[in-house]
Write a protein that holds these residues in place. Structure first.
Motif, PDB file in Angstrom:
ATOM      1  N   GLU A  16     -65.693   5.993  29.894  1.00  4.00           N
ATOM      2  CA  GLU A  16     -66.034   4.804  29.120  1.00  4.00           C
ATOM      3  C   GLU A  16     -65.245   4.800  27.817  1.00  4.00           C
ATOM      4  O   GLU A  16     -64.995   5.847  27.244  1.00  4.00           O
ATOM      5  CB  GLU A  16     -67.530   4.788  28.801  1.00  4.00           C
TER       6      GLU A  16
ATOM      7  N   THR B  46     -73.754  -1.198  39.772  1.00  3.94           N
ATOM      8  CA  THR B  46     -73.560  -2.156  38.689  1.00  3.94           C
ATOM      9  C   THR B  46     -74.708  -3.164  38.747  1.00  3.94           C
ATOM     10  O   THR B  46     -75.584  -3.079  39.606  1.00  3.94           O
ATOM     11  CB  THR B  46     -72.214  -2.888  38.821  1.00  3.94           C
TER      12      THR B  46
ATOM     13  N   THR C   6     -73.887   2.788  36.723  1.00  8.46           N
ATOM     14  CA  THR C   6     -74.464   4.138  36.685  1.00  8.46           C
ATOM     15  C   THR C   6     -74.009   4.901  37.920  1.00  8.46           C
ATOM     16  O   THR C   6     -74.076   4.395  39.050  1.00  8.46           O
ATOM     17  CB  THR C   6     -76.000   4.074  36.652  1.00  8.46           C
TER      18      THR C   6
ATOM     19  N   GLU D   6     -68.552  -1.547  35.538  1.00 10.02           N
ATOM     20  CA  GLU D   6     -69.338  -0.607  34.740  1.00 10.02           C
ATOM     21  C   GLU D   6     -70.725  -0.481  35.345  1.00 10.02           C
ATOM     22  O   GLU D   6     -71.346  -1.477  35.742  1.00 10.02           O
ATOM     23  CB  GLU D   6     -69.418  -1.077  33.289  1.00 10.02           C
TER      24      GLU D   6
ATOM     25  N   SER E 278     -73.499   6.756  32.714  1.00 10.52           N
ATOM     26  CA  SER E 278     -72.833   5.461  32.693  1.00 10.52           C
ATOM     27  C   SER E 278     -71.332   5.684  32.784  1.00 10.52           C
ATOM     28  O   SER E 278     -70.774   6.499  32.040  1.00 10.52           O
ATOM     29  CB  SER E 278     -73.167   4.710  31.402  1.00 10.52           C
TER      30      SER E 278
END
Length: 364
Positions: free
Chosen positions: A364, A265, A253, A251, A282
């Motif tokens: 996400e 990350t 940007t 995870e 994100s």
């Protein structure tokens, strides 16, 4: 909604339209829309309690939807009782009558349908041949092995010549070797008959082995529908990516570049082949363990994403070695085929890496 035939082509086609099932305040199935093609082997895959068996039971008529409709071969069957639908069901525990012989078990549904004795005998013989139990008509059900009971349950369902066969985790109680053997046989039977099979399981291997398409269900909703390859290689949610096989999730940007994108990350920067207009967003990205290479500390893998790390675990899995490798605080799960490749031990420093096109961006 009226009772006119729905525009679904072909015998055995199934359409679920906004299908919903509530038990008090609990929503078991939450507005499922799904088209199942004639002669297709479709698997409903998901964890326990996700609503897959409830969906199957609504197709069969054993459960009544709170809302929505079921169409089979173009006809709306939502108001019909289970015995009025041209479907058959195979249950997890097979539900054979222990006081009956194999032939009597297989014949039971035909007797209820009013089929003549002569035709029953012919169809029973054909059904037992199909499941490789010829000559078992007079065998007591109590003298059968688990695999044989499963075959008899299949014969009992198929002998009625349903448009749609519904299977609710029928292999769950078999040992692993027999289960794998029956997976292949079930798919062969389905292909020979051309009958629509709708199969429920939480076992990813079963779904990948047998299905033409898989519908992954999460909390009563369909997360994604596609072929095994589509779902495995291109999951469209984190749930699908993590449920269907093992995967590494990062995870961070997303930043767009001229040649693709990178995801930053907390620990590493990951090059992604896929270009995106979501600059600054994100995101999560997924990389399958078998797409990651591992080599000695001095190696140059020649890929876009390459780091030095330390082996935290080594597990021998027969055909492959499974490694955990710590890379700057990020733990990678890696699978490497046992084909003469070097084996690495815990505590050893290694080089790991993967190509940019091994990375899949998932919402996400």
């Amino acid at each position: 909604m009226d009772d006119d035939p729905k525009d679904v082509e072909g015998k055995g086609a199934v359409q679920l339209e906004n299908l919903r099932k509530e038990y008090g305040d609990t929503v078991a199935v939450d507005g499922i829309d799904l088209d199942i093609r004639p002669g297709e082997f479709l698997t409903l895959l998901g964890p326990s309690g996700c609503g897959k068996s409830t969906t199957l039971r609504m197709i069969s008529g054993l459960e009544t939807p709170t809302d929505g409709d079921v169409f089979i071969s173009g006809d709306r069957v939502t108001p019909q009782a289970a015995n009025k639908r041209n479907t058959s069901m195979v249950f997890q525990e097979w539900a054979l009558f222990p006081h009956m012989t194999v032939g009597e078990n297989v014949s039971f549904g035909l007797e209820m349908d009013g089929v003549s004795k002569a035709e029953r005998e012919t169809r029973i013989e054909q059904a037992l041949e199909m499941v490789e139990l010829p000559g078992y008509q007079d065998r007591p059900a109590t003298e059968l092995s688990g695999g044989q009971k499963q075959r008899v349950a299949m014969a009992r369902a198929l002998v009625r010549e349903p448009d749609v066969l519904l299977l609710d985790e029928p292999l769950a109680s078999l040992d692993r070797k027999l289960r794998q053997h029956m997976q292949v046989e079930l798919k062969q039977i389905q292909e020979e008959l051309g009958t629509t099979f709708i199969y429920v399981t939480h076992d990813q291997e079963e779904a990948l082995t047998m299905s033409d398409r898989i519908a992954v269900i999460d909390s009563g909703e369909i997360a994604q529908v596609g072929t095994a390859n589509d779902l495995y290689e291109h999951p469209n949610t984190k749930f699908v990516a993590t449920f269907l096989g093992e995967t590494n999730i990062f995870e961070g940007t997303l930043h767009s570049t001229a040649g693709g994108s990178v995801v930053e990350t907390d620990d590493v920067e990951i090059a992604v082949a896929e270009s995106s207009d979501r600059n600054g967003e994100s995101v999560a990205v997924a990389v399958r363990p078998e797409r990651i290479a591992v080599a000695s500390r001095e190696a140059d893998l020649g890929v876009a994403n390459e780091w030095t790390g330390t082996v935290t675990e080594t597990i021998y899995k027969g055909s492959f070695n499974k490694y955990g490798v710590d890379v700057g605080g990020t733990e990678l799960q890696i699978e490497q085929q046992v084909d003469g490749s070097e084996k690495f031990e815990e505590g050893e420093d290694v080089t790991v890496g993967f190509a940019a096109d091994a990375v899949e961006i998932v919402p996400e």
